[in-house]
Design a protein around this motif. Structure first.
Motif, PDB file in Angstrom:
ATOM      1  N   PRO A  93       0.814  -1.226   0.000  1.00 10.63           N
ATOM      2  CA  PRO A  93       0.000   0.000   0.000  1.00 10.63           C
ATOM      3  C   PRO A  93       0.846   1.273   0.000  1.00 10.63           C
ATOM      4  O   PRO A  93       0.472   2.272  -0.623  1.00 10.63           O
ATOM      5  CB  PRO A  93      -0.825  -0.102   1.288  1.00 10.63           C
ATOM      6  N   TYR A  94       1.984   1.216   0.665  1.00 16.02           N
ATOM      7  CA  TYR A  94       2.868   2.384   0.692  1.00 16.02           C
ATOM      8  C   TYR A  94       3.368   2.695  -0.716  1.00 16.02           C
ATOM      9  O   TYR A  94       3.361   3.851  -1.151  1.00 16.02           O
ATOM     10  CB  TYR A  94       4.042   2.131   1.643  1.00 16.02           C
ATOM     11  N   TYR A  95       3.789   1.679  -1.447  1.00 14.15           N
ATOM     12  CA  TYR A  95       4.275   1.901  -2.811  1.00 14.15           C
ATOM     13  C   TYR A  95       3.147   2.283  -3.759  1.00 14.15           C
ATOM     14  O   TYR A  95       3.363   3.032  -4.710  1.00 14.15           O
ATOM     15  CB  TYR A  95       5.070   0.696  -3.327  1.00 14.15           C
ATOM     16  N   GLN A  96       1.949   1.792  -3.526  1.00 10.41           N
ATOM     17  CA  GLN A  96       0.820   2.236  -4.347  1.00 10.41           C
ATOM     18  C   GLN A  96       0.612   3.738  -4.166  1.00 10.41           C
ATOM     19  O   GLN A  96       0.387   4.464  -5.133  1.00 10.41           O
ATOM     20  CB  GLN A  96      -0.449   1.469  -3.982  1.00 10.41           C
ATOM     21  N   TRP A  97       0.714   4.205  -2.913  1.00 12.61           N
ATOM     22  CA  TRP A  97       0.599   5.630  -2.639  1.00 12.61           C
ATOM     23  C   TRP A  97       1.732   6.389  -3.330  1.00 12.61           C
ATOM     24  O   TRP A  97       1.499   7.433  -3.945  1.00 12.61           O
ATOM     25  CB  TRP A  97       0.626   5.863  -1.117  1.00 12.61           C
ATOM     26  N   MET A  98       2.971   5.886  -3.241  1.00 13.20           N
ATOM     27  CA  MET A  98       4.113   6.565  -3.867  1.00 13.20           C
ATOM     28  C   MET A  98       3.921   6.693  -5.376  1.00 13.20           C
ATOM     29  O   MET A  98       4.157   7.762  -5.946  1.00 13.20           O
ATOM     30  CB  MET A  98       5.424   5.817  -3.566  1.00 13.20           C
ATOM     31  N   VAL A  99       3.496   5.617  -6.017  1.00 13.65           N
ATOM     32  CA  VAL A  99       3.289   5.646  -7.470  1.00 13.65           C
ATOM     33  C   VAL A  99       2.210   6.667  -7.826  1.00 13.65           C
ATOM     34  O   VAL A  99       2.367   7.438  -8.783  1.00 13.65           O
ATOM     35  CB  VAL A  99       2.950   4.234  -7.996  1.00 13.65           C
ATOM     36  N   ASP A 100       1.128   6.703  -7.055  1.00 16.41           N
ATOM     37  CA  ASP A 100       0.065   7.680  -7.317  1.00 16.41           C
ATOM     38  C   ASP A 100       0.578   9.108  -7.177  1.00 16.41           C
ATOM     39  O   ASP A 100       0.272   9.969  -8.005  1.00 16.41           O
ATOM     40  CB  ASP A 100      -1.115   7.463  -6.363  1.00 16.41           C
ATOM     41  N   GLU A 101       1.354   9.376  -6.127  1.00 14.86           N
ATOM     42  CA  GLU A 101       1.902  10.720  -5.913  1.00 14.86           C
ATOM     43  C   GLU A 101       2.889  11.094  -7.026  1.00 14.86           C
ATOM     44  O   GLU A 101       2.927  12.242  -7.468  1.00 14.86           O
ATOM     45  CB  GLU A 101       2.590  10.809  -4.548  1.00 14.86           C
ATOM     46  N   GLU A 102       3.668  10.127  -7.469  1.00 12.10           N
ATOM     47  CA  GLU A 102       4.648  10.408  -8.521  1.00 12.10           C
ATOM     48  C   GLU A 102       3.988  10.688  -9.863  1.00 12.10           C
ATOM     49  O   GLU A 102       4.496  11.489 -10.640  1.00 12.10           O
ATOM     50  CB  GLU A 102       5.662   9.275  -8.610  1.00 12.10           C
TER      51      GLU A 102
END
Length: 133
Positions: A93-102
């Motif tokens: 979930p943390y990386y899903q958030w990072m990808v969305d922010e990027e």
């Protein structure tokens, strides 16, 4: 590169260097013998992430920008000495958030040099998300 683009690049850089993935070794997780290979894989991801972040920081500096201080989330501080499997549950979930922010940050860049500097970092996030899933 404009100051706006440098700010966005710094935000991407800080997000990576202050990420949960980068924090895991500092938290000293308990790694049972059967998860040693998983920890090795995480260490490889950390190394890849650090490598692309170094290139991005170099690009910021070469463009006469300043690097912002990187901080870890205070929420991470309660996660020391836990079993590795707990971190693994948080990483996707943390990386899903990072990808969305990027994706949002990438859409705001309006300079070709800034896009070229940011793209490898964004691509490594997507790759790491796939690896973690």
């Amino acid at each position: 590169m404009t100051s706006r683009n440098l700010t966005i690049l710094n935000r991407i850089l800080a997000r990576h260097l202050g990420s949960l993935l980068q924090y895991i070794p500092l938290a000293q997780p308990w790694v049972p013998p059967e998860h040693a290979s998983i920890m090795k894989q995480l260490e490889k991801l950390i190394e890849e992430d650090t490598e692309v972040c170094k290139k991005l920081s170099d690009a910021i500096i070469q463009s006469k920008g300043f690097l912002v201080p990187v901080r870890f989330s205070p929420a991470f501080s309660s996660s020391h000495y836990m079993a590795l499997e707990h971190y693994l549950r948080w990483l996707v979930p943390y990386y899903q958030w990072m990808v969305d922010e990027e994706k949002k940050d990438l859409a705001m860049l309006d300079d070709e040099a800034a896009l070229q500097a940011a793209t490898p970092v964004v691509e490594i996030s997507r790759k790491h998300l796939e690896d973690l899933e």
